[in-house]
Scaffold this active site. Structure first.
Site, PDB file in Angstrom:
ATOM      1  N   ARG A  72       0.783  -1.243   0.000  1.00 24.53           N
ATOM      2  CA  ARG A  72       0.000   0.000   0.000  1.00 24.53           C
ATOM      3  C   ARG A  72       0.811   1.287   0.000  1.00 24.53           C
ATOM      4  NH1 ARG A  72      -5.213   1.105   3.466  1.00 24.53           N
ATOM      5  NH2 ARG A  72      -3.975   0.499   5.272  1.00 24.53           N
ATOM      6  N   ASP A  73       2.121   1.222   0.233  1.00 23.84           N
ATOM      7  CA  ASP A  73       2.886   2.476   0.260  1.00 23.84           C
ATOM      8  C   ASP A  73       4.257   2.288  -0.392  1.00 23.84           C
ATOM      9  OD1 ASP A  73       3.094   5.182   0.750  1.00 23.84           O
ATOM     10  OD2 ASP A  73       3.805   4.943   2.803  1.00 23.84           O
ATOM     11  N   VAL A  74       4.259   1.668  -1.560  1.00 25.72           N
ATOM     12  CA  VAL A  74       5.502   1.481  -2.312  1.00 25.72           C
ATOM     13  C   VAL A  74       5.941   2.830  -2.877  1.00 25.72           C
ATOM     14  CG1 VAL A  74       6.579   0.339  -4.286  1.00 25.72           C
ATOM     15  CG2 VAL A  74       4.885  -0.887  -2.916  1.00 25.72           C
TER      16      VAL A  74
END
Length: 300
Positions: free
Chosen positions: A82-84
């Site tokens: 979700r936060d690459v």
């Protein structure tokens, strides 16, 4: 607790190792392996004390793809990060990339097509279906990886207002070059030499991964195969709709301000702010329409 539970369950060469933790009173500590070369965004966009040549960049891109493929398809738990983003990819002494920061990660049920959740992530890396509807699948990570791949190749963040107008937004600039058969102009000018075939592979993968429709984005295992040269990079034929929408939003509109006469004021529609340095955001839902995310931070 989410981060501890998630990272403790997975082990891979391209994922950061969690050695221990402290949860006592108000003390919240995570002990990770020490990564000498800090984060990818510092290496790419910082003072560049660490110069990444082409082989280094290509290996970082490939290693990151392998780490995500493990999370999505090989791990016992199916995990969406979700936060690459570049700041969440850390580099060890040998410049091996390690995906870090699992605080927003979601465990994903194989039996479901998607899960609906409040939007959390970083502006500039958010897939459109996730930003607008909260639809979360592993293809959200694939989209973000596509942005990171183009950042690695170009050596610039996904948004840079100091550049001339047509180059401000990396995805728009990449598509402009692609459509004019000048794709290699996207390669970082500080690179003295680079492998053209590999560069074209990264560009093709980046454009594929950032398609507007999730089904058009390849799974990360296929991304790894394309970057490795095991299979050909699929051709990209159509520009994503969200880029077309951005361009349409720039057409000026005239709004009458004086009812007694035809005087008008020219206004510009606001655009998506895609600064790679933006902090992580969590976007709630409007009380008037619980299905419609409030996206003031994203699209104005």
């Amino acid at each position: 607790m989410t981060e501890i539970a998630t990272i403790s369950a997975v082990q891979h060469r391209n994922l950061v190792k969690l050695y221990g933790c402290c949860i006592e009173g108000d003390r919240r500590l995570l002990v990770y392996e020490y990564l000498e070369n800090k984060s990818l965004d510092q290496a790419l966009f910082g003072n560049r004390s660490l110069h990444l040549n082409w082989p280094m960049r290509y290996n970082i891109c490939l290693g990151t793809a392998r780490g995500l493929a493990y999370l999505h398809e090989e791990s016992r738990l199916r995990i969406v990060h979700r936060d690459v983003k570049a700041s969440n990819i850390l580099l060890d002494a040998d410049l091996i990339p390690k995906i870090s920061d699992f605080g927003l990660a979601k465990l994903y049920d194989d039996k479901k097509t998607h899960i609906s959740t409040r939007v959390a992530g970083t502006i500039g890396y958010l897939a459109p279906e996730y930003a607008m509807r909260g639809h979360l699948t592993e293809k959200v990570d694939v989209f973000a990886f596509g942005v990171v791949a183009l950042e690695i190749l170009s050596g610039r963040p996904n948004s840079d207002s100091s550049l001339e107008q047509e180059k401000v937004y990396l995805l728009e600039w990449a598509w402009h070059l692609h459509e004019n058969n000048r794709a290699l102009d996207l390669v970082d000018t500080t690179l003295v030499e680079f492998n053209e075939a590999e560069a074209l592979r990264v560009i093709g993968v980046g454009l594929l991964c950032t398609q507007a429709t999730p089904m058009l984005r390849p799974p990360m295992s296929r991304v790894v195969a394309m970057l490795s040269g095991d299979i050909e990079v699929s051709s990209v034929t159509s520009k994503p709709g969200y880029i077309t929408d951005w361009q349409l939003n720039e057409i000026t509109s005239f709004v009458s301000k004086d009812t007694s006469g035809p005087s008008t004021e020219r206004t510009n529609s606001s655009r998506q702010n895609t600064s790679s340095n933006s902090s992580t955001v969590v976007i709630g839902h409007s009380s008037e329409s619980p299905c419609q995310p409030i996206l003031h931070e994203i699209i104005g």
